[in-house]
Every structure is written in structure tokens, then in C-alpha cells.
Design a protein around this motif. Structure first.
Motif, PDB file in Angstrom:
ATOM      1  N   GLU A   1      -4.300  -1.146   6.498  1.00 11.69           N
ATOM      2  CA  GLU A   1      -4.307  -0.844   4.532  1.00 11.69           C
ATOM      3  C   GLU A   1      -3.003  -0.250   4.514  1.00 11.69           C
ATOM      4  OE1 GLU A   1      -6.821   3.110   2.846  1.00 11.69           O
ATOM      5  OE2 GLU A   1      -7.822   1.843   4.914  1.00 11.69           O
TER       6      GLU A   1
ATOM      7  N   GLY B   1      -9.712  -0.183  -0.337  1.00  9.15           N
ATOM      8  CA  GLY B   1      -7.618   0.270  -1.324  1.00  9.15           C
ATOM      9  C   GLY B   1      -7.538  -0.881  -0.637  1.00  9.15           C
ATOM     10  N   ARG B   2      -6.133  -1.093  -0.324  1.00 11.14           N
ATOM     11  CA  ARG B   2      -4.696  -2.439  -0.983  1.00 11.14           C
ATOM     12  C   ARG B   2      -5.324  -2.490   0.303  1.00 11.14           C
ATOM     13  NH1 ARG B   2       0.591  -0.355  -2.700  1.00 11.14           N
ATOM     14  NH2 ARG B   2       0.899  -2.902  -2.338  1.00 11.14           N
TER      15      ARG B   2
ATOM     16  N   ARG C   1      -2.287  -1.720  -7.034  1.00  8.97           N
ATOM     17  CA  ARG C   1      -2.947  -0.910  -6.687  1.00  8.97           C
ATOM     18  C   ARG C   1      -3.989  -0.070  -7.106  1.00  8.97           C
ATOM     19  NH1 ARG C   1       2.183  -0.128  -6.362  1.00  8.97           N
ATOM     20  NH2 ARG C   1       3.847   0.777  -4.877  1.00  8.97           N
TER      21      ARG C   1
ATOM     22  N   ASP D   1      -1.619   3.246   1.573  1.00 12.76           N
ATOM     23  CA  ASP D   1      -1.737   4.156   0.101  1.00 12.76           C
ATOM     24  C   ASP D   1      -1.521   3.183  -0.386  1.00 12.76           C
ATOM     25  OD1 ASP D   1       0.577   5.199   0.827  1.00 12.76           O
ATOM     26  OD2 ASP D   1       0.118   6.801   2.170  1.00 12.76           O
ATOM     27  N   ASP D   2      -1.273   5.078  -1.876  1.00 10.22           N
ATOM     28  CA  ASP D   2      -0.763   4.731  -3.221  1.00 10.22           C
ATOM     29  C   ASP D   2       0.616   4.124  -3.356  1.00 10.22           C
ATOM     30  OD1 ASP D   2      -3.520   4.548  -4.593  1.00 10.22           O
ATOM     31  OD2 ASP D   2      -3.149   6.928  -4.620  1.00 10.22           O
TER      32      ASP D   2
END
Length: 298
Positions: A203, A177-178, A296, A205-206
Motif C-alpha cells: 500500500e 487506498g493505493r 491518489r 501513501d499520498d
């Protein structure tokens, strides 16, 4: 100075090394790159009747991506870790930490497993192992077991390996992920042990909130430490609200949670705490900026 006399053993396989260590017991010490052990032997700070040199055991060297983790063999040199493309892609915190380890001569000869097993409180790879929830593979003639990084470091230059066990590999989980990563440390000169430092992984999230955070601390205790209080203070918060003032406060939270910050010729406990707080804040700033810069779904 020269070390006291010892018997030298150079096994060709891990099984042979484990058998030697099991048979020789407390009179034996495993030798990998020797960048920490050999100076201690030369200065007569320690002595062992037998040294088991595992540097020629091929199965202990190498880097692989296995089951969602980067598995690094114990005798893999710092230099190889720092140059490896798989490490850079899957565990970039290791790549970032490598240039902070000593000088290029040390990085060429020193090994990841040796550095972690030595359990120095200012060791960069040990802090990375804590931040990323790494797992240690401990091998003996009885088999191989896995030790979480959180349970591995037990005291100054001490670890939880049994007397007949060899640290054969370390597995660093791959974050998805990011994610953003950063290493910040302060030393008197480049290559010196850090007075204080921090390695950080985050990390998002969206919704750009911190879903996960790992913080490893250097030089701030008798062992490498994990900054769990600071992690808790960051987790769940929107990255946009973590401004300079907020991160400075989180740096102080990290230091307040440490019971006994050491003092030595490099600085008082108060000084180390101030430096440590700043290193945590700076590393978090860089890691969050890196994570936010990613699109994203990347």
C-alpha cells in the motif's frame, strides 16, 4: 492402494460436526475436499478410525464482506474463491493465487479451509493469509475463537487448532487506498508444489511511499512463512527508489532471515534460496507497479 477401514460420519450442521469431533477425540479427522487427506489415506501414510465429512454443512460454505474483511467459509472451493467478484474486488491476492493451486479438478473439489488447515509450506492460500494478516475462526462445542494467521501454522502439516476444533472460516482484511498485489512462484510443472514462491501486497501513501507491506513465502521452510525482514526493508521507502537493484537486495534480505531452508529432490537449500530471492523481487516489482498505476485517493 486403498485406505485402511474407518467409520464415516456426515453431519448436517456445524454444531453436529463439532460435537462429533469432541466426542471422538484423537481417533477422528475432519474431511473437507479431501485433496490432501484422501491420497495420504490411500497410501497408508496416515490413518484415522473416524472421518467426519463436513462437505455438506451448508453454513461452512460461502463468501461475505463482514466488518472490513472478506469472510470465506471453510468448505468454499478454490474454484468459487477464484471466480467470486467480491474476492476479486476486496482481496485480489486470493484471486491471483487461485490459478497456481494444482489443476482445475483439484480447484473444483479442494477447499480453502482444508488447504489452510493442512498447513503445507508450499500452500498458496496459507501464504496469502500470512501476508494479509488473516484471522482463522476455530469452532468447537465450547464455542468459536479467533486465531491470527501468524499463530496458526506451527509445524510441517501442523496447526494450532485444538483436537476438538474445526476451522470454520477465514477472514481476510480488506486493504484500502493505493494497493498492489502479486503472486510469483516457480515449480517444475504447472500444478506442482512450488519450489519457492512469494505473495506480496503493498500500500502506498499520498507521497508514494510504502505505507504497508505484506509478504508470504512458499516452499522455504517447514511451514508457510512471512517475509518480515523484507517487509521492514520496504516499508517507508519511496516506490520510485525501489529499482531493480534495490528489490534484488530485498529478495536476498528475505532469504537471509530464514534459519533453515529445506533441501530435497527438487533442489538444494542454496538453490531454493536463489529462487526464493528472485520470486520476492519479481512479486514486489509487479505489486509496486500496480500500486503506482492507481491515482491518489482511489
Amino acid at each position: 492402494m486403498k485406505p485402511a477401514s474407518f467409520a464415516y460420519h456426515r453431519p448436517d450442521t456445524l454444531a453436529e460436526a463439532a460435537e462429533l469431533l469432541g466426542n471422538l477425540g484423537d481417533d477422528a479427522k475432519v474431511l473437507a475436499g479431501g485433496q490432501s487427506l484422501v491420497p495420504m489415506l490411500n497410501m497408508r501414510l496416515t490413518h484415522f478410525e473416524n472421518l467426519i465429512d463436513i462437505s455438506r454443512v451448508d453454513e461452512l460454505c460461502g463468501i461475505d464482506l463482514v466488518d472490513g474483511a472478506v469472510r470465506v467459509g471453510a468448505t468454499t472451493s478454490h474454484a468459487l474463491v477464484g471466480l467470486d467478484d467480491e474476492v476479486a474486488d476486496s482481496a485480489p491476492l486470493l484471486t491471483m493465487a487461485t490459478p497456481h493451486i494444482g489443476h482445475f479438478q483439484i480447484r473444483t473439489r479442494g477447499t480453502l479451509g482444508g488447504a489452510i488447515a493442512h498447513a503445507d509450506p508450499a500452500a498458496e492460500y496459507a501464504a496469502v493469509a500470512l501476508a494479509l494478516d488473516a484471522e482463522m475462526e476455530a469452532t468447537s462445542s465450547r464455542g468459536t475463537r479467533t486465531v491470527p494467521a501468524a499463530d496458526f501454522f506451527t509445524g510441517l502439516w501442523e496447526n494450532s487448532l485444538a483436537a476438538d476444533e474445526i476451522l470454520s472460516a477465514v477472514r481476510f482484511p480488506v486493504w484500502q487506498g493505493r494497493c498492489g498485489y502479486a503472486v510469483e512462484e516457480f515449480a517444475r510443472r504447472h500444478g506442482d508444489f512450488a519450489i519457492a514462491g512469494a505473495v506480496v501486497a503493498v500500500e502506498l501513501d499520498d507521497s508514494s511511499r510504502v505505507a504497508r507491506c505484506g509478504i508470504g513465502l512458499l516452499g522455504l521452510g517447514s511451514t508457510p512463512l512471512r517475509g518480515t525482514a523484507a517487509e521492514d526493508a520496504v516499508r517507508g521507502r519511496a516506490a520510485a527508489e525501489l529499482d531493480e537493484d534495490a528489490l534484488d537486495e530485498i529478495g536476498r534480505v528475505a532469504m537471509d532471515a530464514i534459519d533453515d531452508i529445506p533441501a530435497d529432490l527438487q533442489g538444494s537449500a542454496t538453490y531454493r534460496a536463489r529462487v526464493g530471492s528472485t520470486m520476492v523481487a519479481r512479486a514486489l516489482t509487479r505489486a509496486l507497479a500496480s500500486a503506482r498505476s492507481q491515482t491518489r485517493g482511489s
